[in-house]
Scaffold this active site. Structure first.
Site, short mmCIF file in Angstrom:
data_model
loop_
_atom_site.label_atom_id
_atom_site.label_comp_id
_atom_site.label_asym_id
_atom_site.label_seq_id
_atom_site.Cartn_x
_atom_site.Cartn_y
_atom_site.Cartn_z
N GLU A 268 0.88 -1.16 0.00
CA GLU A 268 0.00 0.00 0.00
C GLU A 268 0.92 1.21 0.00
O GLU A 268 1.74 1.37 0.90
CB GLU A 268 -0.85 -0.05 1.26
CG GLU A 268 -2.01 0.88 1.19
CD GLU A 268 -2.32 1.43 2.55
OE1 GLU A 268 -2.59 0.66 3.48
OE2 GLU A 268 -2.28 2.66 2.68
N CYS A 305 -3.10 7.28 5.37
CA CYS A 305 -3.13 6.95 3.93
C CYS A 305 -4.43 7.42 3.30
O CYS A 305 -4.51 7.54 2.08
CB CYS A 305 -2.91 5.47 3.73
SG CYS A 305 -3.53 4.46 5.05
P1 NAP Z 1 9.09 4.14 3.75
O1 NAP Z 1 10.22 5.06 3.69
O2 NAP Z 1 8.60 3.56 2.48
O3 NAP Z 1 9.48 2.95 4.74
C1 NAP Z 1 8.62 1.85 4.96
C2 NAP Z 1 9.46 0.59 5.13
O4 NAP Z 1 10.04 0.24 3.87
C3 NAP Z 1 10.62 0.77 6.10
O5 NAP Z 1 10.79 -0.43 6.80
C4 NAP Z 1 11.78 1.05 5.19
O6 NAP Z 1 13.01 0.66 5.76
C5 NAP Z 1 11.46 0.20 3.97
N1 NAP Z 1 12.02 0.77 2.75
C6 NAP Z 1 11.99 2.06 2.36
N2 NAP Z 1 12.61 2.22 1.19
C7 NAP Z 1 13.04 1.00 0.81
C8 NAP Z 1 13.77 0.50 -0.31
N3 NAP Z 1 14.18 1.30 -1.28
N4 NAP Z 1 14.04 -0.82 -0.36
C9 NAP Z 1 13.65 -1.63 0.60
N5 NAP Z 1 12.95 -1.23 1.71
C10 NAP Z 1 12.65 0.07 1.81
O7 NAP Z 1 7.84 4.78 4.45
P2 NAP Z 1 7.71 5.62 5.79
O8 NAP Z 1 8.98 5.61 6.56
O9 NAP Z 1 6.52 5.12 6.46
O10 NAP Z 1 7.38 7.07 5.31
C11 NAP Z 1 8.10 7.76 4.35
C12 NAP Z 1 7.15 8.35 3.35
O11 NAP Z 1 6.25 7.34 2.88
C13 NAP Z 1 6.23 9.42 3.89
O12 NAP Z 1 6.80 10.68 3.92
C14 NAP Z 1 5.08 9.31 2.93
O13 NAP Z 1 5.36 10.03 1.77
C15 NAP Z 1 4.99 7.88 2.57
N6 NAP Z 1 3.94 7.12 3.30
C16 NAP Z 1 2.76 6.89 2.70
C17 NAP Z 1 1.80 6.15 3.33
C18 NAP Z 1 0.48 5.87 2.69
O14 NAP Z 1 -0.27 5.12 3.24
N7 NAP Z 1 0.18 6.41 1.56
C19 NAP Z 1 2.01 5.61 4.59
C20 NAP Z 1 3.23 5.84 5.19
C21 NAP Z 1 4.18 6.58 4.52
P3 NAP Z 1 13.96 1.68 6.58
O15 NAP Z 1 14.04 1.07 7.91
O16 NAP Z 1 15.28 1.63 5.87
O17 NAP Z 1 13.36 3.02 6.56
#
Ligand code: NAP
Length: 530
Positions: A268, A305
């Site tokens: 998601e 979200c």
């Molecule tokens: P995220 O950066 O995507 O991280 C979520 C998980 O995925 C973390 O465990 C992260 O590991 C891992 N991850 C991130 N990038 C990766 C990659 N390139 N390869 C493998 N694993 C990866 O999300 P977030 O920390 O929750 O939030 C960051 C941004 O995501 C927010 O600013 C927002 O824009 C978006 N977000 C959207 C929603 C939605 O429902 N639409 C929800 C939450 C967040 P790490 O431990 O290394 O960080």
């Protein structure tokens, strides 16, 4: 109040293991204070150990019946309730989420586990279909065919930053995968490691108390692009559940697709949840709509979200009245801590994209608060329908309490606006009886774009139940054929198998002639309990 001693260790099966590939420490986003303990990160050796244990456990776990798995989920729920006080305190410290919402999220988490228990006890998740043999059928006899669903195998779950309980270690992905009969390996979200440990230990205890093999559950700490990628690439892992950014979800989906044996990824990722204020409904109550919109916009500091990131309405005095009420509510909204410094920085960049755009006008900003380490301040912007249609950057998610109100020339611009939208989790339509003709034309277009259409309401607040869909076409999710909230989520981790002319003595539960489980199933094309 019970205390929980945090150790900073990963939970690999029944063991606690201190990782040595770096460290991560929780941080209070209200104050910036680092929270003890420091967590040791794992690497490929820990991924391998957890995955092999999960695979070893799968053989036994998948043979447990619905009642055994339901009792296991109930036990996890009870174990979480037993540590509610330290757990709530730690969630608040690591995320800055206000206490009432944390308590609500804990209730949602345990209710969700118990809901999947009821699904298992009810039994129709087995998906039994029986076609008795027709030996005299011409030109060819029909064989005895019996179908049911079986679990996929170990599932990798990525905890979400914005739902530290309901979509993290014991959240919806974990509950539905465990219900399906799949062992789970969670990669903890780096911004709430202590919360993850408390919840992980509750599950680890439930595994032992239920007499299940230790590999049914593991909890790992590590970077997404290192440990997370290794987890998704591991040959023993058979599916992925993820909630987070589009870039993270796409990176993991690419890893899964590049494996010698690709696996499904249920990610998601990103949604702006468009809201349509149809003319008559808007004219009837512009101020009330403006105020209720901002309540939805600022819920959870906008980090949901389902946050309403886009609003469409025809340019009119009623829209001006809506904007003036919404502006007043935004201007008086207090700053509140965002989930982490990283999310706060990304939010600032997203809002700046609007603020610096030549065809976007700033309408209102919330109150600032310099005492908060990672402050989330609400913003409201407007633009025109033609500007929206000509610039795709205005369609992208800004994760936080920022929304863009699009002034349409008239209702005839609605179809092109809907056509231009990306896939979304939700769309909301405010309509009264005089709007039904327009709403009726909009509905078939919207249902192609979204997973849930809401009438006369706001998108935030997702009921966890039987009929909910929290999913939608790409990029709201990577695979829009399913839901991550509600009982249908179990389907993501099951696949159908047909048995042809299987000897009666070998028929699995639910596929016997007598239907001893008494489950709802399909027999020769008719649904019932026969
Ligand atoms: P995220 O950066 O995507 O991280 C979520 C998980 O995925 C973390 O465990 C992260 O590991 C891992 N991850 C991130 N990038 C990766 C990659 N390139 N390869 C493998 N694993 C990866 O999300 P977030 O920390 O929750 O939030 C960051 C941004 O995501 C927010 O600013 C927002 O824009 C978006 N977000 C959207 C929603 C939605 O429902 N639409 C929800 C939450 C967040 P790490 O431990 O290394 O960080």
């Amino acid at each position: 109040m019970p205390t929980v001693e945090l150790t900073g260790e990963m939970l690999i099966g029944a063991s606690a293991v201190l990782g040595s590939a770096g460290t991560v420490t929780g941080r209070d986003p209200r104050t910036g204070e680092e929270l003890k303990p420091t967590y040791g990160l794992g690497g490929s050796a820990e991924v391998d150990r957890a995955a092999e244990l999960a695979w070893a456990a799968f053989g036994t776990y998948r043979q447990t019946d619905g009642e055994q798995r339901a009792a296991f989920l109930d036990r996890i729920a009870a174990n979480l309730e037993a540590v509610a006080e330290p757990l709530v305190a730690r969630v608040i410290a690591e995320t800055g989420i206000a206490e009432p919402r944390v308590r609500g999220e804990l209730a949602r988490t345990v209710n969700q586990l118990r809901l999947f228990g009821r699904v298992l006890r009810e039994g129709s998740w087995i998906g039994a279909r029986i076609e008795p043999p027709l030996p005299d059928r011409k030109p060819l006899p029909r064989p005895d065919l019996r179908q049911r669903k079986i679990p996929l195998g170990p599932v990798a779950v990525f905890g979400a930053s914005n739902f530290p309980l309901a979509f993290s270690v014991a959240g919806g992905d974990t509950a539905s995968a465990l219900a399906a009969g799949c062992p789970v390996i969670v990669k903890a979200h780096s911004s709430h490691p202590g919360t993850s440990e408390i919840v992980g230990r509750a599950i680890q205890s439930a595994v032992a108390e239920s007499g299940l093999p230790e590999g049914v559950f593991s909890l790992l700490y590590g970077g997404g692009s290192s440990l997370g990628t290794a987890l998704v690439a591991h040959p023993r892992v058979r599916a992925v559940g993820f909630t987070g950014s589009r870039s993270g979800g796409l990176a993991l989906a690419a890893t899964a697709a590049a494996r010698p044996v690709p696996i499904p990824v249920y990610a998601e990722m990103s949604s702006v949840n468009p809201v349509f204020l149809l003319p008559s409904a808007l004219e009837a109550a512009p101020e009330a709509l403006g105020a209720s919109f901002v309540t939805s916009l600022t819920t959870g500091v906008g980090q949901l979200c389902t946050n309403p990131g886009l609003v469409f309405a025809v340019d009119s005095p009623a829209l001006d009245a809506f904007l003036s009420a919404a502006s007043a509510a935004v201007s008086s909204s207090a700053a509140a801590p965002m989930l982490s410094r990283g999310i706060c920085a990304a939010y600032g960049e997203g809002a700046q994209r609007y603020a610096g755009h030549p065809q976007v006008k700033a309408v209102a900003d919330g109150l600032t608060d310099d005492s908060i380490d990672a402050p989330g301040v609400a913003h409201l912007y407007t633009t025109s329908g033609s500007a929206f249609l000509s610039d795709h950057t205005l369609h992208e998610e800004v994760f936080g309490a920022t929304s863009l109100v699009v002034r349409l020339e008239d209702v005839s611009q609605l179809p092109s606006v809907v056509e231009a939208l990306e896939g979304q989790l939700t769309a909301s339509v405010h309509a009264n009886d005089d709007d039904l003709e327009v709403a009726g034309e909009l509905l078939p277009e919207l249902e192609l774009k979204v997973g849930r259409v809401i009438f006369n309401g706001w998108p935030t607040g997702v009921d966890v139940g039987q009929a909910m869909v929290h999913g939608g076409p790409f990029p709201s999710t990577y695979d829009g054929r399913s839901t991550s909230v509600g009982t249908l989520a179990i389907e993501r981790f099951l696949r159908p198998v047909a048995y042809q002319d299987l000897p009666a003595a070998l028929r699995p539960a639910g596929l016997d002639d007598a239907n001893e489980l008494g489950i709802f199933r399909q027999l020769d094309g008719q649904f019932g309990r026969d």
